[in-house]
Write an enzyme that holds these catalytic residues in place. Sequence first.
Site, PDB file in Angstrom:
ATOM      1  N   ASP A 171      24.128   8.688  18.922  1.00 46.76           N
ATOM      2  CA  ASP A 171      25.315   8.452  18.552  1.00 46.76           C
ATOM      3  C   ASP A 171      25.978   9.027  17.123  1.00 46.76           C
ATOM      4  OD1 ASP A 171      27.943   7.029  17.759  1.00 46.76           O
ATOM      5  OD2 ASP A 171      27.391   5.331  19.020  1.00 46.76           O
ATOM      6  N   ARG A 230      35.528   8.622  29.597  1.00 46.32           N
ATOM      7  CA  ARG A 230      36.962   9.097  30.038  1.00 46.32           C
ATOM      8  C   ARG A 230      36.726  10.531  30.361  1.00 46.32           C
ATOM      9  NH1 ARG A 230      38.267   4.601  29.387  1.00 46.32           N
ATOM     10  NH2 ARG A 230      39.985   3.619  28.405  1.00 46.32           N
ATOM     11  N   ASP A 254      33.090   7.895  36.920  1.00 44.58           N
ATOM     12  CA  ASP A 254      34.090   6.735  37.140  1.00 44.58           C
ATOM     13  C   ASP A 254      35.460   7.096  36.817  1.00 44.58           C
ATOM     14  OD1 ASP A 254      34.568   4.118  37.975  1.00 44.58           O
ATOM     15  OD2 ASP A 254      34.751   3.699  35.887  1.00 44.58           O
ATOM     16  N   GLU A 268      43.346  21.406  40.288  1.00 46.49           N
ATOM     17  CA  GLU A 268      42.866  20.306  40.039  1.00 46.49           C
ATOM     18  C   GLU A 268      42.685  19.806  41.654  1.00 46.49           C
ATOM     19  OE1 GLU A 268      45.034  18.183  36.209  1.00 46.49           O
ATOM     20  OE2 GLU A 268      45.944  18.531  38.053  1.00 46.49           O
ATOM     21  N   HIS A 286      37.930   4.713  38.451  1.00 44.67           N
ATOM     22  CA  HIS A 286      37.902   3.831  37.044  1.00 44.67           C
ATOM     23  C   HIS A 286      37.615   2.372  37.051  1.00 44.67           C
ATOM     24  CE1 HIS A 286      39.759   4.844  32.770  1.00 44.67           C
ATOM     25  NE2 HIS A 286      38.946   3.965  32.883  1.00 44.67           N
ATOM     26  N   ILE A 287      36.642   2.015  37.575  1.00 52.05           N
ATOM     27  CA  ILE A 287      36.371   0.596  38.062  1.00 52.05           C
ATOM     28  C   ILE A 287      35.085  -0.079  37.304  1.00 52.05           C
ATOM     29  CG2 ILE A 287      37.671   0.507  40.240  1.00 52.05           C
ATOM     30  CD1 ILE A 287      34.705   0.827  41.568  1.00 52.05           C
TER      31      ILE A 287
END
Length: 316
Positions: A171, A230, A254, A268, A286-287
């Site tokens: 990190d 993201r 996700d 795309e 995205h859950i």
Amino acid sequence: MQNKLLVVDQVHPIFFQKLKNHNLLLEDVHKLADAKIQSLMPTCSILVLRSRFKINTDFLLHAPHLKLIVRAGSGMDNIDMEACTKAGVICLNTPEGNRDAVAEHALSLLLALHTKIVSANLEVNQGIWDREGNRGHEIKGKTLGIIGYGNCGSALAKKVSGLGMNVLAYDKYFPNFSDPFAKSVSLEVLQNLSDIVSLHIPLNNENEHFVNYKWIKNFKKNIVLLNLSRGKIMRTKDILDSLKEGKIKAFATDVLENENFSSFNDDEKNQINQLQNNENVLLTPHIAGWTFESYQKIGEIMANKIMNHLESIEKN
């Protein structure tokens, strides 16, 4: 003067229950059209939202009394933090509310990729009984590299602590941490040792397309890659190229660079088609942080943070 609080995205009812006895003019306006909500902003002092609006300098110009923004969730990529700081607006998020949900989802994807559960289920439902073709791998003894050791990354480390994995974490914003669940290492060490990599980093100017072809090639081993952050932190084309070359053995995400299917351009459309038809890829919409439990916890945490904020103002 009474604070006017606008809720522009749907939140759990517990949020309103916890705040009903406080000196707030509380309005749930999430069912109103965007234009109507924006017409209410000049008198708003506290804004609660998820991702409905992009909070930037222009938005803030229409909210002269805004003092606090509370984000339902962890990501702050729809909020221009620099613009808010200049305008004197405090911004809070609620990563504590969905960290367990995200960590459990990451673990589910990790296990699914290794055990062939998804493909095996589909085949059995089609009348195919193929034991050898669905032979899986054990994760015990594998090295998991976690990139981003905030709420979600550290929660994942705790979840896997009893599974016999070696856990490393990198990190850049939180170097040299110390806890019983993961060893803090440099990115180079993580890339040298990891079998599995799970991404838990914010989207900002520094991290857009952080995951690219060169970055993937720097791993010593062929890896299993998970993205729980993201979509725009990765370059999808480079993910696909690395899957073809075998540098990424399996991939689960996700999130996507563009999550609005109706707006896809030809590139795309081609990319999502390749992902959908790759047996070594798992996609979810995205859950990861979107559980019934996290929905309630986020509502509670938002209410508590607003109450704490108001109390601190009163004391000062």
